[in-house]
Design an enzyme around this catalytic site. Structure first.
Site, PDB file in Angstrom:
ATOM      1  N   THR A 157       0.865  -1.179   0.000  1.00  0.00           N
ATOM      2  CA  THR A 157       0.000   0.000   0.000  1.00  0.00           C
ATOM      3  C   THR A 157       0.904   1.232   0.000  1.00  0.00           C
ATOM      4  O   THR A 157       2.117   1.117  -0.134  1.00  0.00           O
ATOM      5  CB  THR A 157      -0.922   0.041   1.235  1.00  0.00           C
ATOM      6  OG1 THR A 157      -0.128   0.295   2.393  1.00  0.00           O
ATOM      7  CG2 THR A 157      -1.677  -1.279   1.402  1.00  0.00           C
ATOM      8  N   ARG A 158       0.296   2.402   0.180  1.00  0.00           N
ATOM      9  CA  ARG A 158       1.095   3.633   0.288  1.00  0.00           C
ATOM     10  C   ARG A 158       1.450   3.937   1.739  1.00  0.00           C
ATOM     11  O   ARG A 158       1.902   5.043   2.063  1.00  0.00           O
ATOM     12  CB  ARG A 158       0.333   4.805  -0.351  1.00  0.00           C
ATOM     13  CG  ARG A 158       1.262   5.867  -0.953  1.00  0.00           C
ATOM     14  CD  ARG A 158       0.522   6.840  -1.849  1.00  0.00           C
ATOM     15  NE  ARG A 158      -0.548   7.532  -1.164  1.00  0.00           N
ATOM     16  CZ  ARG A 158      -0.388   8.632  -0.429  1.00  0.00           C
ATOM     17  NH1 ARG A 158       0.818   9.157  -0.288  1.00  0.00           N
ATOM     18  NH2 ARG A 158      -1.415   9.195   0.154  1.00  0.00           N
ATOM     19  N   LYS A 159       1.283   2.953   2.604  1.00  0.00           N
ATOM     20  CA  LYS A 159       1.672   3.109   4.010  1.00  0.00           C
ATOM     21  C   LYS A 159       3.169   2.828   4.137  1.00  0.00           C
ATOM     22  O   LYS A 159       3.605   1.800   4.651  1.00  0.00           O
ATOM     23  CB  LYS A 159       0.866   2.165   4.891  1.00  0.00           C
ATOM     24  CG  LYS A 159      -0.613   2.507   4.939  1.00  0.00           C
ATOM     25  CD  LYS A 159      -1.398   1.512   5.781  1.00  0.00           C
ATOM     26  CE  LYS A 159      -2.879   1.864   5.815  1.00  0.00           C
ATOM     27  NZ  LYS A 159      -3.678   0.863   6.565  1.00  0.00           N
ATOM     28  N   THR A 160       3.944   3.782   3.635  1.00  0.00           N
ATOM     29  CA  THR A 160       5.397   3.659   3.647  1.00  0.00           C
ATOM     30  C   THR A 160       5.997   4.736   4.544  1.00  0.00           C
ATOM     31  O   THR A 160       5.320   5.694   4.922  1.00  0.00           O
ATOM     32  CB  THR A 160       5.957   3.806   2.225  1.00  0.00           C
ATOM     33  OG1 THR A 160       5.471   5.025   1.646  1.00  0.00           O
ATOM     34  CG2 THR A 160       5.529   2.629   1.342  1.00  0.00           C
ATOM     35  N   THR A 294       4.725  -2.936   4.476  1.00  0.00           N
ATOM     36  CA  THR A 294       5.639  -1.797   4.546  1.00  0.00           C
ATOM     37  C   THR A 294       5.474  -0.988   5.828  1.00  0.00           C
ATOM     38  O   THR A 294       6.071   0.073   5.978  1.00  0.00           O
ATOM     39  CB  THR A 294       5.421  -0.849   3.345  1.00  0.00           C
ATOM     40  OG1 THR A 294       4.041  -0.467   3.290  1.00  0.00           O
ATOM     41  CG2 THR A 294       5.823  -1.523   2.045  1.00  0.00           C
TER      42      THR A 294
END
Length: 309
Positions: A157-160, A294
């Protein structure tokens, strides 16, 4: 596969140089003063089973330091003969899964001024251990998906981590998972906050998105129900995300969507782990995304040891 070729080398050089600068904000390295600049040799050891990932970041960190040269153990020159009583030498291959048997795995030799090697040590190891952690967790989930005969995509996901996104996204790729959208410009995703901020009108949200991105970008809509998913499809969404549903509920919603809109990609998401992924997979589910890949990964254990004369 040559994963490294996917990276923009100039950007990676700049990124790694910035990491080094960030680690010495006052411009003084007293530890480096203590050891001086005599020539030294250091060994990179892997001390935990897992997937190796992040070699370009380790390499470029030392490339940014004067006089440092990294020789990977798959290169024939300047690689020491293995002392199998203490460690074992194996070729350093990006994406390879290694088994740790209690003996450290020698992967590389770093030569250069000792103060410069120590200046880059922790930065290089942090990037390598974190990237390998993402790749290892990704490989585990992908392997599990295949073991239950599901051939859809396991995605991140964009949970970086801000400032570290490229490393974590790269780790997903090396581990065999889908990177999902790389950033806000990569694909349009209309989440619940977008829809609420647009008066709750999914159709209008999609219309505005399409007028902005044109035909060249896909539009994904986060949906909480079958009704919302069908509305998004009717409005022209390319991907629907069935978010925070129970496994059986998500599979049934996917079946309904695919029954009417076969060309739409169906993604399920929301707290999914390897332990629960099997509840969500099915013929009508194309993508299972997992923020934990991530956001909650375990870092692998590596060390860089200066060799005594």
């Amino acid at each position: 596969m040559d994963y490294c070729s996917s990276l923009h080398l100039t950007s990676i050089k700049s990124l790694c140089a910035n990491w080094i600068a960030d680690d010495i904000p006052s411009h003084f390295d007293i530890g480096g003063l203590v050891v001086g600049s005599r020539p030294a040799v250091a060994h990179l050891y892997m001390k935990q089973s897992g997937v190796l990932a992040g070699l370009p970041f380790f390499q470029e960190t030392f490339n940014s330091l004067p006089g440092c040269v990294v020789t990977w153990s798959n290169q024939e020159t300047n690689t020491p003969n293995p002392d199998t009583s203490k460690y074992v030498t194996q070729p350093a291959v990006e994406g390879e899964k290694y088994t740790y048997d209690g003996r450290p795995i020698l992967l590389a030799v770093v030569k250069g001024p000792v103060n410069q090697i120590l200046r880059g040590e922790r930065t290089a190891l942090c990037a390598l251990s974190r990237c390998s952690g993402v790749a290892t967790d990704s490989r585990t989930m992908v392997d599990f998906a295949r073991s239950i005969n599901w051939n859809g995509s396991v995605a991140g996901t964009r949970k970086t981590t801000p400032g570290f996104r490229v490393v974590e996204k790269y780790g997903l790729m090396v581990g065999g998972a889908d990177t999902h959208r790389l950033d806000l410009s990569h694909m349009v995703m209309l989440k619940d906050n977008h829809i609420w901020a647009c008066g709750g009108d999914i159709t209008e949200c999609v219309r505005r998105a399409r007028s902005g991105c044109g035909f060249s970008s896909k539009i994904e809509v986060e949906c909480r129900s079958v009704s919302e998913a069908l509305t998004a499809c009717e409005a022209g969404a390319d991907v629907v995300m069935l978010d925070n549903m129970k496994g059986e509920q998500a599979r049934e919603a996917a079946r309904v969507v695919k029954g009417k809109y076969k060309g739409v990609v169906v993604e399920v998401s929301g707290g999914i782990t390897m332990e629960t992924m099997g509840e969500y997979t099915g013929d009508d589910v194309d993508v299972v995304s997992c923020g934990k890949l991530t956001q909650g990964y375990q870092c692998l254990d590596f060390s860089l040891k200066i060799q005594q004369d």
